[in-house]
Design an enzyme around this catalytic site. Structure first.
Site, PDB file in Angstrom:
ATOM      1  N   ASP A 170     -15.281 -11.499 -12.944  1.00 23.80           N
ATOM      2  CA  ASP A 170     -14.449 -11.868 -14.106  1.00 23.80           C
ATOM      3  C   ASP A 170     -15.242 -11.687 -15.404  1.00 23.80           C
ATOM      4  O   ASP A 170     -16.420 -12.049 -15.458  1.00 23.80           O
ATOM      5  CB  ASP A 170     -14.042 -13.343 -14.060  1.00 23.80           C
ATOM      6  CG  ASP A 170     -13.201 -13.706 -12.849  1.00 23.80           C
ATOM      7  OD1 ASP A 170     -13.257 -12.984 -11.835  1.00 23.80           O
ATOM      8  OD2 ASP A 170     -12.509 -14.730 -12.918  1.00 23.80           O
ATOM      9  N   ASP A 191     -12.525  -7.678 -11.576  1.00 28.89           N
ATOM     10  CA  ASP A 191     -11.617  -8.831 -11.416  1.00 28.89           C
ATOM     11  C   ASP A 191     -10.974  -9.080 -12.774  1.00 28.89           C
ATOM     12  O   ASP A 191     -10.946  -8.170 -13.611  1.00 28.89           O
ATOM     13  CB  ASP A 191     -12.370 -10.048 -10.866  1.00 28.89           C
ATOM     14  CG  ASP A 191     -11.442 -11.015 -10.137  1.00 28.89           C
ATOM     15  OD1 ASP A 191     -10.356 -11.313 -10.676  1.00 28.89           O
ATOM     16  OD2 ASP A 191     -11.766 -11.474  -9.030  1.00 28.89           O
ATOM     17  N   ASP A 192     -10.507 -10.304 -13.022  1.00 29.82           N
ATOM     18  CA  ASP A 192      -9.831 -10.561 -14.287  1.00 29.82           C
ATOM     19  C   ASP A 192     -10.729 -10.230 -15.475  1.00 29.82           C
ATOM     20  O   ASP A 192     -11.904 -10.574 -15.489  1.00 29.82           O
ATOM     21  CB  ASP A 192      -9.433 -12.041 -14.382  1.00 29.82           C
ATOM     22  CG  ASP A 192      -8.386 -12.419 -13.348  1.00 29.82           C
ATOM     23  OD1 ASP A 192      -7.477 -11.603 -13.100  1.00 29.82           O
ATOM     24  OD2 ASP A 192      -8.479 -13.520 -12.791  1.00 29.82           O
ATOM     25  N   HIS A 213      -8.715  -6.508 -12.822  1.00 35.26           N
ATOM     26  CA  HIS A 213      -7.421  -7.057 -12.416  1.00 35.26           C
ATOM     27  C   HIS A 213      -6.544  -7.417 -13.598  1.00 35.26           C
ATOM     28  O   HIS A 213      -5.550  -8.109 -13.440  1.00 35.26           O
ATOM     29  CB  HIS A 213      -7.616  -8.284 -11.521  1.00 35.26           C
ATOM     30  CG  HIS A 213      -8.278  -7.974 -10.212  1.00 35.26           C
ATOM     31  ND1 HIS A 213      -8.582  -8.951  -9.284  1.00 35.26           N
ATOM     32  CD2 HIS A 213      -8.687  -6.802  -9.675  1.00 35.26           C
ATOM     33  CE1 HIS A 213      -9.155  -8.384  -8.232  1.00 35.26           C
ATOM     34  NE2 HIS A 213      -9.245  -7.081  -8.442  1.00 35.26           N
ATOM     35  N   ARG A 246      -0.796 -11.059 -16.318  1.00 34.97           N
ATOM     36  CA  ARG A 246      -0.267 -11.983 -15.303  1.00 34.97           C
ATOM     37  C   ARG A 246      -0.232 -13.420 -15.790  1.00 34.97           C
ATOM     38  O   ARG A 246      -1.121 -13.852 -16.523  1.00 34.97           O
ATOM     39  CB  ARG A 246      -1.156 -11.970 -14.051  1.00 34.97           C
ATOM     40  CG  ARG A 246      -1.145 -10.654 -13.323  1.00 34.97           C
ATOM     41  CD  ARG A 246      -1.806 -10.782 -11.965  1.00 34.97           C
ATOM     42  NE  ARG A 246      -3.260 -10.842 -12.075  1.00 34.97           N
ATOM     43  CZ  ARG A 246      -4.068 -10.977 -11.020  1.00 34.97           C
ATOM     44  NH1 ARG A 246      -3.557 -11.099  -9.800  1.00 34.97           N
ATOM     45  NH2 ARG A 246      -5.381 -11.012 -11.179  1.00 34.97           N
ATOM     46  N   LYS A 248       0.020 -16.866 -13.474  1.00 37.53           N
ATOM     47  CA  LYS A 248       0.076 -17.307 -12.079  1.00 37.53           C
ATOM     48  C   LYS A 248      -0.024 -18.821 -12.029  1.00 37.53           C
ATOM     49  O   LYS A 248      -0.991 -19.391 -12.535  1.00 37.53           O
ATOM     50  CB  LYS A 248      -1.123 -16.758 -11.291  1.00 37.53           C
ATOM     51  CG  LYS A 248      -1.266 -15.254 -11.309  1.00 37.53           C
ATOM     52  CD  LYS A 248      -2.512 -14.820 -10.547  1.00 37.53           C
ATOM     53  CE  LYS A 248      -3.776 -14.997 -11.348  1.00 37.53           C
ATOM     54  NZ  LYS A 248      -4.999 -14.528 -10.658  1.00 37.53           N
TER      55      LYS A 248
END
Ligand SMILES: *[C@@H]1O[C@H](CO)[C@@H](O)[C@H](O)[C@H]1NC(C)=O
Length: 351
Positions: A170, A191-192, A213, A246, A248
Site C-alpha cells: 500500500d 496494492d492500494d 489496486h 473503490r 468497501k
C-alpha cells in the site's frame, strides 16, 4: 572585526543547532536540534530510525541514501512523531528499502514477516519530496495524525511486479486521522495507492497511481474506528491497476461512510473493475448479500472516466442502506457482468 565576529557567532549558532544523522545512535539526539539532516545511513536490521521528542518547528531533511538491514520483523523502518515538523527530501536522496529480500508473493498474509515502512504520527506537519523505493510491504501509515500535508512523495515498488513477489505494498494507509492532504504524489506498487480505513477531512489530489489496486476507501468496519467522513479524491490518474476507485464496507460490521467525492479521475487500462462500491467486503471480493450496518451516504462520482480492459467490469455496485448518491461516470471497455444492486432511490442504476 566586529562584523566578522558577529558573523562567526551567527554561523556557530546555526551549526550548533544542526544535527546530521549518519548512524542510528545519532537519532537519540534529535530532540536537541531543530535542523536535522538524514545523511547516508545504514539502519541496522530490526531497528527503527525513530525521531521523537522533537521540538515544534523542527526541520528534517533527507539528503543521502538510507538503507536497512534484513530481519523478519514488523517494523516500522522509520517512525517520526511530533507537532510542527517539516520533513523534506533533497534532490538526489533516496530511501531504498530493498524489499526483494522479503518479497515472497504473500505480503502481509504470511510467509516471511515483513517490516512496515513509515509510521507518521504527526500534527500540524508536512512531508514532502521523499523518494522511496522497494517497500517490503505497507508504505506510509498515517494514524492518529491531524493537519498533515504530504506532497510530492514518490513511491516506486515497480521492480516487485509480477513474479518478483511484492504484495500488499500500500502507498498510503490512513486511519483515525483528520485534516490530511496528500497531493502530487506518484505511487507504483502492488496494492492500494491510498486506503482510508477511518478519518475525517481527507483530500487526495493530483496523484498518479500505477500497477496496484487503485484508490480505496476501506475496508471500513470491524476495526477500532469505523467512521469515514468528508473525503475528496480529485484530479488523479489510476493506470494499469486491477481496480480504479473503490468504496468497501465490511459485511456484518457497523460504522459509516459519508460525504465522499470522487471527481476528475482518469482510469487507464483497469483489469478488474473501474468503480466498485460494495457493502459486503470480507477479505477479498464481495461475499453475498450486504448487511447495511456501514451505510454509504452522500457519495458523489463526478467525471470519472477512462477504460477498463475487455475482460473486466466497468462498474460493480452491491450495497444496502445507501442514500443520496450522485453519479456521473464515463467508463468504457469492460464486458464482464457483475452485480449491480442497491443504488439508492433517486439515483438511476448506472451499471
Ligand atoms: C441503516 O443505517 C442506519 C444508520 O444510517 C442504521 O441505523 C440502520 O440500522 C441501518 N440498517 C441496516 C439494515 O443495517
Amino acid at each position: 572585526m566586529l562584523r566578522l565576529g558577529t558573523l562567526l557567532l551567527l554561523c556557530g549558532s546555526v551549526f550548533a543547532n544542526e544535527l546530521t544523522i549518519n548512524k542510528i545512535e545519532d537519532a537519540a539526539k534529535a530532540g536537541q536540534f531543530t535542523n536535522i539532516k538524514i545523511g547516508n545511513i545504514q539502519v541496522p536490521a530490526g531497528q527503527t530510525l525513530h525521531l521523537k521528542g522533537l521540538k515544534a518547528g523542527t526541520k528534517i531533511d533527507f539528503v543521502g541514501k538510507v538503507t536497512f538491514g534484513f530481519k523478519q520483523w514488523e517494523g516500522p523502518l522509520i517512525k517520526i512523531e511530533g507537532k510542527g515538523i517539516t520533513v523534506t527530501g533533497s534532490p538526489g536522496h533516496v530511501i531504498d528499502c530493498d524489499g526483494k529480500r522479503w518479497w515472497d508473493g504473500k505480503g502481509g498474509n504470511g510467509g516471511t514477516t515483513k517490516p512496515k515502512f513509515f509510521a507518521a504520527r504527526l500534527t500540524d506537519s508536512s512531508i514532502s519530496n521523499l523518494n522511496v523505493k522497494n517497500l517490503p510491504v505497507h508504505g506510509f501509515s498515517i494514524n492518529s495524525c491531524q493537519k498533515l500535508a504530504i506532497t510530492g512523495v514518490n513511491i516506486d515498488v515497480s521492480s516487485g511486479d509480477y513474479a518478483n513477489g511484492a504484495h500488499n505494498t500500500d502507498g498510503f494507509d490512513v486511519g483515525s486521522s483528520s485534516d490530511i492532504q496528500i497531493k502530487n504524489c506518484n505511487v507504483k506498487n502492488q496494492d492500494d495507492c491510498l486506503a482510508i480505513n477511518s478519518g475525517k477531512n481527507i483530500l487526495f489530489q493530483g496523484n498518479t497511481c500505477s500497477g496496484g489496486h487503485g484508490i480505496s476507501i476501506g475496508s471500513v468496519g470491524a476495526r477500532k474506528d469505523n467512521v469515514v467522513q468528508g473525503v475528496i479524491i480529485k484530479d488523479n490518474v489510476v493506470m494499469k491497476s486491477t481496480n480504479g476507485i473503490r468504496v468497501k464496507t465490511v459485511l456484518n460490521a457497523v460504522g459509516s461512510v459519508s460525504d465522499v467525492t470522487f471527481e476528475n479521475i482518469k482510469l487507464v487500462d483497469i483489469s478488474k473493475v473501474g468503480i466498485t462500491v460494495q457493502g459486503n467486503y470480507l477479505n477479498g471480493g464481495p461475499k453475498g448479500e450486504p448487511t447495511g450496518g456501514v451505510p454509504i451516504r452522500d457519495l458523489t462520482i463526478k467525471n470519472v472516466y477512462g477504460n477498463v480492459l475487455p475482460q473486466g467490469t466497468n462498474i460493480l455496485v452491491w450495497v444496502k442502506n445507501a442514500s443520496n448518491w450522485k453519479w456521473d461516470d464515463k467508463i468504457t471497455g469492460g464486458t464482464k457482468a457483475r452485480p449491480c444492486q442497491g443504488f439508492p432511490n433517486g439515483t438511476p442504476k448506472k451499471c
